[in-house]
Write a protein that holds these residues in place. Structure first.
Motif, PDB file in Angstrom:
ATOM      1  N   TYR A  12      62.519  24.692 -50.920  1.00  0.00           N
ATOM      2  CA  TYR A  12      62.973  25.610 -49.881  1.00  0.00           C
ATOM      3  C   TYR A  12      61.780  26.325 -49.271  1.00  0.00           C
ATOM      4  CZ  TYR A  12      67.697  25.117 -51.714  1.00  0.00           C
ATOM      5  OH  TYR A  12      68.906  24.619 -52.108  1.00  0.00           O
ATOM      6  N   TYR A  14      60.917  29.777 -46.615  1.00  0.00           N
ATOM      7  CA  TYR A  14      61.337  30.969 -45.878  1.00  0.00           C
ATOM      8  C   TYR A  14      60.224  31.265 -44.890  1.00  0.00           C
ATOM      9  CZ  TYR A  14      64.911  31.796 -49.402  1.00  0.00           C
ATOM     10  OH  TYR A  14      65.995  31.686 -50.215  1.00  0.00           O
ATOM     11  N   VAL A  57      69.904  24.664 -43.903  1.00  0.00           N
ATOM     12  CA  VAL A  57      69.982  24.683 -45.363  1.00  0.00           C
ATOM     13  C   VAL A  57      69.920  23.266 -45.927  1.00  0.00           C
ATOM     14  CG1 VAL A  57      71.388  25.408 -47.334  1.00  0.00           C
ATOM     15  CG2 VAL A  57      71.230  26.858 -45.316  1.00  0.00           C
ATOM     16  N   GLY A  60      66.414  22.616 -46.512  1.00  0.00           N
ATOM     17  CA  GLY A  60      65.669  23.601 -47.281  1.00  0.00           C
ATOM     18  C   GLY A  60      64.986  24.653 -46.430  1.00  0.00           C
ATOM     19  N   MET A  62      65.282  27.998 -44.948  1.00  0.00           N
ATOM     20  CA  MET A  62      66.122  29.171 -45.133  1.00  0.00           C
ATOM     21  C   MET A  62      65.928  30.215 -44.043  1.00  0.00           C
ATOM     22  SD  MET A  62      67.705  27.966 -47.557  1.00  0.00           S
ATOM     23  CE  MET A  62      68.767  29.297 -48.014  1.00  0.00           C
TER      24      MET A  62
END
Length: 81
Positions: A12, A14, A57, A60, A62
């Motif tokens: 993931y 961010y 999502v 991955g 976010m």
């Protein structure tokens, strides 16, 4: 962008502001990214996120977060005090 090239597909990420290339590097469909930028229902955030809040999502990604450093507590799994 370079760091994303060594990630596993199930990792993931961010992001902060300007995550367009991050989304593409994680494998988001370019057509869906462009649809998001134009506020269309077929976008990665159903046209509601716009340029600054790309979420995918399934890849991955976010999301991009407009507040400087606002994504760091989310990435660490912490709540704000």
């Amino acid at each position: 962008m370079g760091a994303i090239s060594v990630l596993e597909p199930d990792d993931y990420i961010y992001c902060s502001y300007r995550e367009h290339v991050h989304a593409l590097a994680k494998g988001a469909d370019p057509g869906r990214v462009m649809a998001e930028l134009f506020g269309r229902e077929g976008g990665v955030s159903r046209g509601k996120g716009g340029s600054m809040h790309l979420f995918d999502v399934t890849r991955g990604l976010m999301g991009g977060h407009g507040i400087v450093g606002g994504h760091l507590p989310l990435a660490l799994g912490r709540r704000s005090p």
